[in-house]
Write a protein that holds these residues in place. Structure first.
Motif, PDB file in Angstrom:
ATOM      1  N   LEU A 163      -8.040   7.295  -7.409  1.00 12.95           N
ATOM      2  CA  LEU A 163      -8.678   5.739  -7.094  1.00 12.95           C
ATOM      3  C   LEU A 163      -6.926   5.160  -7.160  1.00 12.95           C
ATOM      4  O   LEU A 163      -6.967   4.422  -6.136  1.00 12.95           O
ATOM      5  N   PRO A 164      -6.191   6.001  -7.096  1.00 11.34           N
ATOM      6  CA  PRO A 164      -4.863   5.816  -6.971  1.00 11.34           C
ATOM      7  C   PRO A 164      -4.316   5.416  -5.477  1.00 11.34           C
ATOM      8  O   PRO A 164      -3.736   4.601  -5.209  1.00 11.34           O
ATOM      9  N   LEU A 165      -5.145   6.223  -4.798  1.00  9.28           N
ATOM     10  CA  LEU A 165      -4.816   6.635  -3.365  1.00  9.28           C
ATOM     11  C   LEU A 165      -5.771   5.990  -2.425  1.00  9.28           C
ATOM     12  O   LEU A 165      -5.686   5.011  -1.506  1.00  9.28           O
ATOM     13  N   THR A 166      -6.601   5.062  -3.022  1.00  8.54           N
ATOM     14  CA  THR A 166      -7.778   3.938  -2.092  1.00  8.54           C
ATOM     15  C   THR A 166      -7.642   3.147  -2.723  1.00  8.54           C
ATOM     16  O   THR A 166      -7.857   1.775  -2.539  1.00  8.54           O
ATOM     17  N   VAL A 167      -6.490   2.057  -3.519  1.00  9.09           N
ATOM     18  CA  VAL A 167      -5.588   0.618  -3.662  1.00  9.09           C
ATOM     19  C   VAL A 167      -5.588  -0.088  -2.906  1.00  9.09           C
ATOM     20  O   VAL A 167      -5.629  -0.509  -2.542  1.00  9.09           O
ATOM     21  N   PRO A 168      -4.951   0.672  -1.300  1.00  9.14           N
ATOM     22  CA  PRO A 168      -4.116  -0.225  -0.453  1.00  9.14           C
ATOM     23  C   PRO A 168      -6.293  -0.586   0.473  1.00  9.14           C
ATOM     24  O   PRO A 168      -5.618  -1.429   0.543  1.00  9.14           O
ATOM     25  N   ILE A 194      -7.494  -3.302  -1.564  1.00  7.22           N
ATOM     26  CA  ILE A 194      -6.624  -4.367  -1.436  1.00  7.22           C
ATOM     27  C   ILE A 194      -7.091  -5.445  -0.124  1.00  7.22           C
ATOM     28  O   ILE A 194      -7.764  -6.242  -0.229  1.00  7.22           O
ATOM     29  N   ALA A 195      -6.871  -4.350   0.932  1.00 13.75           N
ATOM     30  CA  ALA A 195      -7.584  -4.641   1.925  1.00 13.75           C
ATOM     31  C   ALA A 195      -8.941  -5.206   1.947  1.00 13.75           C
ATOM     32  O   ALA A 195      -8.992  -6.491   2.707  1.00 13.75           O
ATOM     33  N   ALA A 196     -10.150  -4.984   1.158  1.00 15.04           N
ATOM     34  CA  ALA A 196     -11.272  -5.302   1.388  1.00 15.04           C
ATOM     35  C   ALA A 196     -11.350  -6.417   0.439  1.00 15.04           C
ATOM     36  O   ALA A 196     -12.312  -7.275   0.862  1.00 15.04           O
ATOM     37  N   SER A 197     -11.070  -6.350  -0.179  1.00 17.93           N
ATOM     38  CA  SER A 197     -10.405  -8.004  -1.281  1.00 17.93           C
ATOM     39  C   SER A 197      -9.974  -8.646  -0.307  1.00 17.93           C
ATOM     40  O   SER A 197     -10.221 -10.165  -0.343  1.00 17.93           O
ATOM     41  N   LEU A 198      -9.012  -8.716   0.248  1.00 18.61           N
ATOM     42  CA  LEU A 198      -8.535  -9.609   0.871  1.00 18.61           C
ATOM     43  C   LEU A 198      -9.332 -10.211   2.235  1.00 18.61           C
ATOM     44  O   LEU A 198      -9.094 -11.287   1.999  1.00 18.61           O
ATOM     45  N   ILE A 199      -9.727  -9.065   2.484  1.00 18.65           N
ATOM     46  CA  ILE A 199     -10.607  -9.415   4.180  1.00 18.65           C
ATOM     47  C   ILE A 199     -12.308 -10.382   3.612  1.00 18.65           C
ATOM     48  O   ILE A 199     -12.851 -10.914   3.664  1.00 18.65           O
ATOM     49  N   ILE A 200     -12.425 -10.207   1.928  1.00 16.50           N
ATOM     50  CA  ILE A 200     -13.502 -10.980   1.138  1.00 16.50           C
ATOM     51  C   ILE A 200     -13.278 -12.207   0.769  1.00 16.50           C
ATOM     52  O   ILE A 200     -13.260 -13.605   1.653  1.00 16.50           O
ATOM     53  N   LEU A 225       0.308  -7.659  -7.707  1.00 17.90           N
ATOM     54  CA  LEU A 225      -0.282  -7.452  -8.920  1.00 17.90           C
ATOM     55  C   LEU A 225      -1.061  -6.092  -9.367  1.00 17.90           C
ATOM     56  O   LEU A 225      -1.286  -4.681  -9.631  1.00 17.90           O
ATOM     57  N   ALA A 226      -1.571  -6.409  -7.585  1.00 18.96           N
ATOM     58  CA  ALA A 226      -2.733  -5.210  -7.200  1.00 18.96           C
ATOM     59  C   ALA A 226      -1.789  -3.682  -6.947  1.00 18.96           C
ATOM     60  O   ALA A 226      -1.905  -2.472  -6.957  1.00 18.96           O
ATOM     61  N   THR A 227      -0.612  -4.320  -6.180  1.00 19.48           N
ATOM     62  CA  THR A 227      -0.101  -2.827  -5.906  1.00 19.48           C
ATOM     63  C   THR A 227       1.058  -2.409  -7.115  1.00 19.48           C
ATOM     64  O   THR A 227       1.456  -1.138  -7.366  1.00 19.48           O
ATOM     65  N   LYS A 279       1.218   2.061 -10.977  1.00 22.07           N
ATOM     66  CA  LYS A 279       1.036   2.332 -12.452  1.00 22.07           C
ATOM     67  C   LYS A 279       0.484   3.709 -13.111  1.00 22.07           C
ATOM     68  O   LYS A 279       0.546   4.038 -13.576  1.00 22.07           O
ATOM     69  N   ILE A 280      -1.203   3.340 -12.587  1.00 21.37           N
ATOM     70  CA  ILE A 280      -2.196   4.132 -12.638  1.00 21.37           C
ATOM     71  C   ILE A 280      -1.973   5.712 -12.298  1.00 21.37           C
ATOM     72  O   ILE A 280      -2.545   6.551 -12.253  1.00 21.37           O
ATOM     73  N   ARG A 281      -0.722   5.619 -11.020  1.00 21.42           N
ATOM     74  CA  ARG A 281      -0.241   7.232 -10.197  1.00 21.42           C
ATOM     75  C   ARG A 281       0.467   7.814 -11.338  1.00 21.42           C
ATOM     76  O   ARG A 281       0.293   8.919 -11.052  1.00 21.42           O
TER      77      ARG A 281
END
Length: 287
Positions: free
Chosen positions: A204-209, A212-218, A278-280, A285-287
């Motif tokens: 999950l931490p490694l897929t945060v980028p 974020i990209a998917a969220s902004l695209i939508i 916030l997402a970054t 934090k979760i790392r």
């Protein structure tokens, strides 16, 4: 050395000139026209080019504008959360659980083979008073009369947009999952992590980028969608883009429409930047 750098700079500028001209003509110029219109006023068919803040004052004080803007952000946020939540398991399955990745990626793109309007109308037929959903529920006896809350409200808008934008969420998340070094997952297992712990501590931490990209695209284009709210939203599902469309159409008030467009862009930009920050921070934090 200086001559070489100068030559390389000249080549770079020459190569980027067509793209810069293209962006300038199709992006910067229309945006500049919008900014200019936002400081003008319109009386019937005449444009008064006297600079004024009246349109911005009206946008700031009109309760309808605030209501539609808030509703648009909330609907776009709901669409984003629902789509990403549903897309992540699919992307995870393609990245880790199947060898037929190309086939699955091809299947994901199938909705794009048909018109966007056809997909929206399909949901209208599914959710309608006498649509597929109500007919199926009536036939098996789960309901005694057709459900009226399925169409012409925020729920219908969120459901339709989540379906329409699902592939745009799956693909960036899949790419981020595919890029994970499998040795990291093996190391986490060797260190005693369970599959669930390995997911939350490594995957999950490694897929945060990608998230974020998917969220902004939508999120960004969803706020500006006016076709879907018009067809399946009804009066309860109207968004700020519908008001902007009215200003450029039946109301014939282009200056106010330009102002509302810029206000919507600024609002979306602020929310998007806040979300990325916030997402970054959460990802670190979760790392």
């Amino acid at each position: 050395m200086a001559g070489i750098l100068k030559t390389e700079t000249s080549k770079g500028l020459a190569l980027s000139a067509p793209a810069s001209l293209y962006v300038g003509l199709l992006v910067a110029a229309p945006l500049g026209i919008l900014v200019a219109y936002s400081f003008w006023t319109q009386s019937y068919v005449d444009i008064d080019k006297t600079l004024t803040w009246a349109n911005y004052a009206e946008a700031a004080t009109d309760p309808l504008v605030r209501h539609l803007m808030l509703r648009s952000i909330l609907i776009a946020g709901a669409v984003t959360m629902a789509t990403v939540a549903l897309a992540y398991p699919i992307a995870y399955f393609i990245a880790f659980r199947t060898r037929k990745k190309t086939l699955w990626l091809l299947l994901i793109t199938i909705p794009f083979w048909s018109s966007y309007l056809l997909r929206v109308f399909s949901w209208k037929l599914i959710l309608g008073f006498n649509g597929v959903m109500n007919s199926a529920l009536l036939s098996i006896g789960l309901i005694n009369e057709p459900l009226t809350f399925l169409l012409y409200n925020e729920f219908a808008v969120v459901l339709t947009l989540a379906h329409a934008w699902a592939p745009f969420a799956i693909l960036p998340i899949y790419v981020s999952l595919q890029k994970i070094d499998r040795a990291l997952l093996e190391a986490a297992t060797d260190l005693g992590c369970s599959k669930l712990e390995r997911f939350f501590r490594v995957t999950l931490p490694l897929t945060v980028p990608g998230i974020i990209a998917a969220s902004l695209i939508i999120f960004i284009p969803t706020v500006g969608d006016y076709v879907t709210p018009s067809l399946v939203g009804g009066s309860q599902g109207k968004m700020v883009a519908n008001l902007i469309q009215v200003q450029f159409g039946p109301a014939n008030n282009w200056p106010l429409g330009a102002t509302l467009s810029l206000v919507a862009m600024a609002s979306v930009g602020f929310v998007a930047i806040l979300f990325v920050i916030l997402a970054t921070a959460l990802g670190r934090k979760i790392r």
